[in-house]
Design an enzyme around this catalytic site. Structure first.
Site, PDB file in Angstrom:
ATOM      1  N   GLY A 167      -1.305  -6.282  13.813  1.00 40.95           N
ATOM      2  CA  GLY A 167      -1.699  -6.000  12.442  1.00 40.95           C
ATOM      3  C   GLY A 167      -3.022  -6.625  12.078  1.00 40.95           C
ATOM      4  N   SER A 174      -5.867  -5.375  13.529  1.00 40.94           N
ATOM      5  CA  SER A 174      -6.801  -4.291  13.750  1.00 40.94           C
ATOM      6  C   SER A 174      -7.601  -4.389  15.044  1.00 40.94           C
ATOM      7  CB  SER A 174      -7.759  -4.163  12.556  1.00 40.94           C
ATOM      8  OG  SER A 174      -8.295  -2.870  12.497  1.00 40.94           O
ATOM      9  N   SER A 175      -6.891  -4.538  16.138  1.00 39.33           N
ATOM     10  CA  SER A 175      -7.552  -4.502  17.449  1.00 39.33           C
ATOM     11  C   SER A 175      -8.206  -3.155  17.697  1.00 39.33           C
ATOM     12  CB  SER A 175      -6.540  -4.809  18.546  1.00 39.33           C
ATOM     13  OG  SER A 175      -5.460  -3.879  18.524  1.00 39.33           O
ATOM     14  N   SER A 176      -7.623  -2.092  17.171  1.00 41.84           N
ATOM     15  CA  SER A 176      -8.185  -0.757  17.393  1.00 41.84           C
ATOM     16  C   SER A 176      -9.531  -0.600  16.701  1.00 41.84           C
ATOM     17  CB  SER A 176      -7.204   0.324  16.916  1.00 41.84           C
ATOM     18  OG  SER A 176      -6.924   0.176  15.534  1.00 41.84           O
ATOM     19  N   GLU A 190      -2.384  -3.730   0.259  1.00 44.25           N
ATOM     20  CA  GLU A 190      -1.880  -3.046   1.450  1.00 44.25           C
ATOM     21  C   GLU A 190      -1.484  -1.616   1.131  1.00 44.25           C
ATOM     22  OE1 GLU A 190      -2.697  -3.942   4.616  1.00 44.25           O
ATOM     23  OE2 GLU A 190      -1.715  -5.841   4.151  1.00 44.25           O
ATOM     24  N   HIS A 191      -1.917  -0.683   1.972  1.00 48.84           N
ATOM     25  CA  HIS A 191      -1.687   0.757   1.786  1.00 48.84           C
ATOM     26  C   HIS A 191      -2.331   1.257   0.493  1.00 48.84           C
ATOM     27  CE1 HIS A 191       1.110   1.624   5.152  1.00 48.84           C
ATOM     28  NE2 HIS A 191       1.322   0.323   5.065  1.00 48.84           N
ATOM     29  N   ASP A 210      -9.712  -0.901   7.608  1.00 46.76           N
ATOM     30  CA  ASP A 210      -9.951  -1.684   8.818  1.00 46.76           C
ATOM     31  C   ASP A 210     -11.403  -1.618   9.262  1.00 46.76           C
ATOM     32  OD1 ASP A 210      -7.269  -2.163   8.689  1.00 46.76           O
ATOM     33  OD2 ASP A 210      -6.736  -0.931  10.411  1.00 46.76           O
ATOM     34  N   GLY A 224      -1.405  -4.807  18.429  1.00 43.38           N
ATOM     35  CA  GLY A 224      -0.143  -4.471  17.793  1.00 43.38           C
ATOM     36  C   GLY A 224       0.351  -5.493  16.797  1.00 43.38           C
ATOM     37  N   TYR A 270       4.095   4.696   9.274  1.00 45.93           N
ATOM     38  CA  TYR A 270       2.892   4.725   8.443  1.00 45.93           C
ATOM     39  C   TYR A 270       2.693   6.116   7.833  1.00 45.93           C
ATOM     40  CZ  TYR A 270      -2.002   3.650   7.206  1.00 45.93           C
ATOM     41  OH  TYR A 270      -3.180   3.440   6.548  1.00 45.93           O
TER      42      TYR A 270
END
Length: 380
Positions: A122, A124-126, A28-29, A170, A120, A222
């Protein structure tokens, strides 16, 4: 979905394209820090039905309704697509970036979005919406993109149109995913290896535990964490934190602010965790990765400080209920945890986890299972 498209636009679409949400198993990150990560696509998808127009108008709608998002046609044009706001900026932004980066004229279109990827959380809908749109327009506009180029373009949508300073994790997961595989991403090497997870054979599945605490990477913490990581690299004299050996992390403790050092330690150790998880699943030892996932959560909670109490409670509750391991997934500051569980125990663990989270004083989480699934595609 075709009937809904006809109701919205009075015609039939040229086709329907879809892309999955994603879960990041570990790492992560690490993307913008030059590390490793292991995401996979999930069996929840965003679908985009599209019909080309013979002018420059763009008309988009969604049948997804939540938090003020309601059915209704949003009007735009090819030249004003970059000015979109709200949910439509992911779709219109994809059209804008494709035209600008590829130098294509394109043509207007009508699009209807339908999705069962939670927003929202986490997962990754975007990226799912961006990627479904890019795959659709690539085919309809005849741009001939390969998937790695689509990843780059999707990141530009996030960075420039949405304003979220994300890496490519993502988009890589959503566009490159395969069933029962994770994508091992080595960011500085720019490689994406399909790694068989073996969850099906091992009778394992992933529970997503939605805390209902929402985040927004364009406005949340973020960006601050990214700047702190950049500061750590600057002090250490490296281009990315990947260049720091795990054995050398503690040596930097007295040379930078304590919170900056903690950010470094998380990134370096989470890359090592991703490497170890990949080794284990390649060897058919998927059941042994659980403690590594749980260690990853402790690192996010204590070193990266991007967890929230509701997610900490969910992770603790899932492990106490019998999960093999659990951790927060995604960028953090809300969203969801994941838990690796036996298929036969999933329902009980989900129930006991939710009960324990409520008993700890938090909102009852929404829990659902996901399975590693294929990436963006044209649907039948």
């Amino acid at each position: 979905m075709r009937d809904a498209f006809r109701a919205a636009f009075g015609s039939v679409p040229d086709g329907v394209w879809s892309a999955p949400g994603r879960v990041n198993l570990i790492g992560e990150h690490t993307d913008y820090n030059g590390g490793l990560a292991m995401p996979f696509g999930i069996d929840r998808r965003t679908r985009v039905a599209v019909r080309l127009r013979d002018d420059a108008r763009i008309r988009v709608a969604t049948d997804f309704v939540e938090e003020g998002i309601a059915f209704g046609v949003i009007e735009s044009t090819l030249d004003t697509a970059s000015e979109a706001s709200g949910w439509s900026r992911y779709l219109l932004g994809a059209a804008h970036v494709l035209r600008r980066e590829l130098g294509v004229e394109g043509s207007g279109f009508e699009a209807l979005v339908s999705s069962d990827v939670p927003v929202g959380v986490g997962v990754s809908s975007s990226a799912a919406l961006e990627s479904a749109t890019i795959v659709a327009l690539d085919e309809l506009w005849g741009t001939g993109l390969d998937r790695r180029e689509m990843v780059r373009l999707g990141q530009l949508v996030e960075n420039e149109v949405v304003g979220a300073p994300t890496g490519t994790l993502d988009q890589s997961a959503v566009l490159l995913a395969e069933r029962d595989h994770a994508v091992l991403l080595d960011f500085p090497a720019d490689t994406a290896e399909q790694v068989p997870l073996g969850f099906e054979a091992a009778q394992l599945e992933i529970l997503v535990i939605d805390s209902l605490v929402r985040h927004d990477h364009a406005t949340g913490g973020y960006g601050e964490r990214r700047r702190e990581c950049e500061r750590a690299a600057e002090i250490a004299g490296v281009s990315t934190l990947r260049e720091i050996n795990a054995a050398d992390v503690d040596a930097w403790a007295d040379r930078m602010p304590a919170h900056v050092h903690r950010r470094m330690r998380h990134v370096v150790t989470d890359t090592e965790r991703a490497r170890r998880v990949a080794e284990l699943v390649r060897q058919g030892r998927a059941r042994e990765i659980g403690p590594i996932l749980t260690d990853g959560h402790a690192s996010q909670r204590d070193d990266f400080e991007n967890s929230v109490p509701a997610i900490d409670a969910a992770v603790d509750a899932a492990v106490a209920a019998g999960a093999l391991g659990a951790r927060m997934t995604g960028g953090g500051f809300g969203g969801a945890a994941i838990a690796l569980v036996d298929v036969t125990e999933a329902s009980r663990i989900a129930r006991e986890t939710a009960d324990a989270v409520v008993a700890a004083g938090h909102v009852r989480p929404v829990i659902f299972s996901v399975h590693p699934s294929e990436g963006a595609r044209r649907d039948p």
